[in-house]
Design an enzyme around this catalytic site. Sequence first.
Site, PDB file in Angstrom:
ATOM      1  N   SER A 113     129.585  46.729   2.110  1.00 48.92           N
ATOM      2  CA  SER A 113     129.228  46.372   0.754  1.00 48.92           C
ATOM      3  C   SER A 113     128.457  47.451  -0.006  1.00 48.92           C
ATOM      4  CB  SER A 113     128.382  45.108   0.767  1.00 48.92           C
ATOM      5  OG  SER A 113     127.146  45.345   1.412  1.00 48.92           O
TER       6      SER A 113
ATOM      7  N   SER B 256     127.757  47.213   6.548  1.00 47.77           N
ATOM      8  CA  SER B 256     127.759  47.568   5.130  1.00 47.77           C
ATOM      9  C   SER B 256     127.196  48.948   4.806  1.00 47.77           C
ATOM     10  CB  SER B 256     127.006  46.516   4.312  1.00 47.77           C
ATOM     11  OG  SER B 256     127.810  45.372   4.147  1.00 47.77           O
TER      12      SER B 256
ATOM     13  N   LYS C 121     120.704  51.058  -3.381  1.00 51.58           N
ATOM     14  CA  LYS C 121     121.590  49.898  -3.499  1.00 51.58           C
ATOM     15  C   LYS C 121     120.892  48.854  -4.361  1.00 51.58           C
ATOM     16  CE  LYS C 121     124.362  46.830  -0.514  1.00 51.58           C
ATOM     17  NZ  LYS C 121     124.664  46.465   0.896  1.00 51.58           N
TER      18      LYS C 121
END
Lengths: 476, 109
Positions: A154, A178, A79
């Site tokens: 996310s 997330s 990420k």
Amino acid sequence: MIQPFGTATDIAAAVRSGQISASFVVDQHLGQIAQLEDEICAFNIVTVEQARSRANEIDAQIAAGEDPGPLAGVPVALKDNLCTRGIPTTCSSRILEGWKPPYDATVVELLHQAGAVIIGKTNMDEFAMGSSTENSAFRPTRNPHNLSRVPGGSSGGSAAAVAAGFTPIALGSDTGGSIRQPAALCGVVGVKPTYGRVSRYGLVAFASSLDQIGPFTKTVADAALVTDVIARPDGRDSTSISEPAQSTARVLHEGVAGLRVGVVAELCGEGIDSDVAARLQEAVAALEEAGAQIGQASVPAAIYGLSAYYLIAPAEASSNLARYDGVRYGLRVAANSSPAMNIATRSAGFGEEVKRRIMLGTYALSAGYYDAYYGKAQKVRTLIIQDFAQAWEEFDLLLSPTSPTTAFLLGERTADPMAMYMSDVCTVPVNLTGQTAMSVPYGCGDDGLPVGVQIMAPALGEPVMFRAAAVLEASL
Amino acid sequence: MAVRWLVAMGQKRITKHDCAHVAALARLQLTDKELERFSVQLGELLDHVAEVESLDIADLAPTMHPFELFTPMRLDEPGEVLDSEEVLSQAPHFENGQFRVPPVLGEAL
């Protein structure tokens, strides 16, 4: 989506035994990325050259008779809020565009030491604020199962990258769901470890008392493999748990016979789509079949989780994001004084959702409102912790859906922040308590899209949680 | 059940003026349209989170952190440090080993 390549466990075994080369594995995955990335948009950057050169290093180690480690030659996507030395780390925000961190996050070092190959940085909601990856300042990511749907967020880029076969492993961060919610929406396994179990050093902070790093994988065994690599004490994170972690991989096949499993009533009723609820019931039946004792659990305060979360997380974020002032990194918008430069930079560099949360957090912390909002939310947090503590007296594990719905359409919830925040209703309580939880894919909804089941365990309950996850996976 | 935003306890209307004040505290300059949109949205959000006002929690201690925090100690020995040139190279402006910024006290150089 067809999964053309092996699991991380298989790849590492084949590379370590010399059956295939790390270079072959990396090229295979880069090929898959070249073919599908234009449609899916999972990555902010694919580090082609670095990945190839790292694969060559692994192959040289093998040729020299050395063991590169338990993730030998396994591609990993990160990420884009995990710091990677010399590789841009943007948090999918204009304000950090082009910034190259001067150090690696602890998890990046640990993956490297285990023989993994970083293949790129994945798209996300800006600063991890969102549930669909549509808040990326660059472009939205699409769900590999249906390109008109969101991948969740996310960490949507990481979830989509694993679902699309771009990589067998990706790391994400989970502040309110997330990791688990995008894992559910993309049909992959996603783990939020116990708070403090994985070092946050080098994770760009969103809400420091809630943030935790964890893996996305295709299988439960792979998730255990990665968790065992990254769950380590770290002196560079003062909230890191100092005791060594219990292995999750070692107990994976111990089954659930005799375990007490509770279904959380407050997270399973109204507001949960009927097809999602039906898959949960099937999962419950599978655990019962495998010998678990099933009961109904009650965590009454869990229903206040969203309200507490949407005060506490923005409050912490408004403080953490004060550092983006145009002085030390990223964007600077010119102005004739420092204060004017700070304001111009932040106003141009942050996207709408980030501004909204900074505003909410600043309001909740401001004079006259602190006790009414932030102070009260902290007490609700205590209440939720107490209610869970009571449930743990009766149960070893708790179950709920991961997300109330399957993947929704792109654009469906962008105009309505409240509707978007509802995606997190089942996942936020666990961040507030610091416990561990994971999402395991369990069949599909009426629309043919993946459904995830959330398994929750007390703090440091990862080993027992993984045992149940393995049983669920095998029952499909 | 359960999974729902609770009914608004009171109408927490935020005026554009309030909104501009909060924006100034947060070092943000919002356009008139943003101010209008945010004042409505923040009001709605606060209406929803106001559900916590109905809870009898006055006697509970606040939780700031999921676990007890303590300060881990280490030996007072020099460890690895970041390379200052590498750090500075990522700043928008730097000079003589320092971050360069426009005048802080309003005096133009």
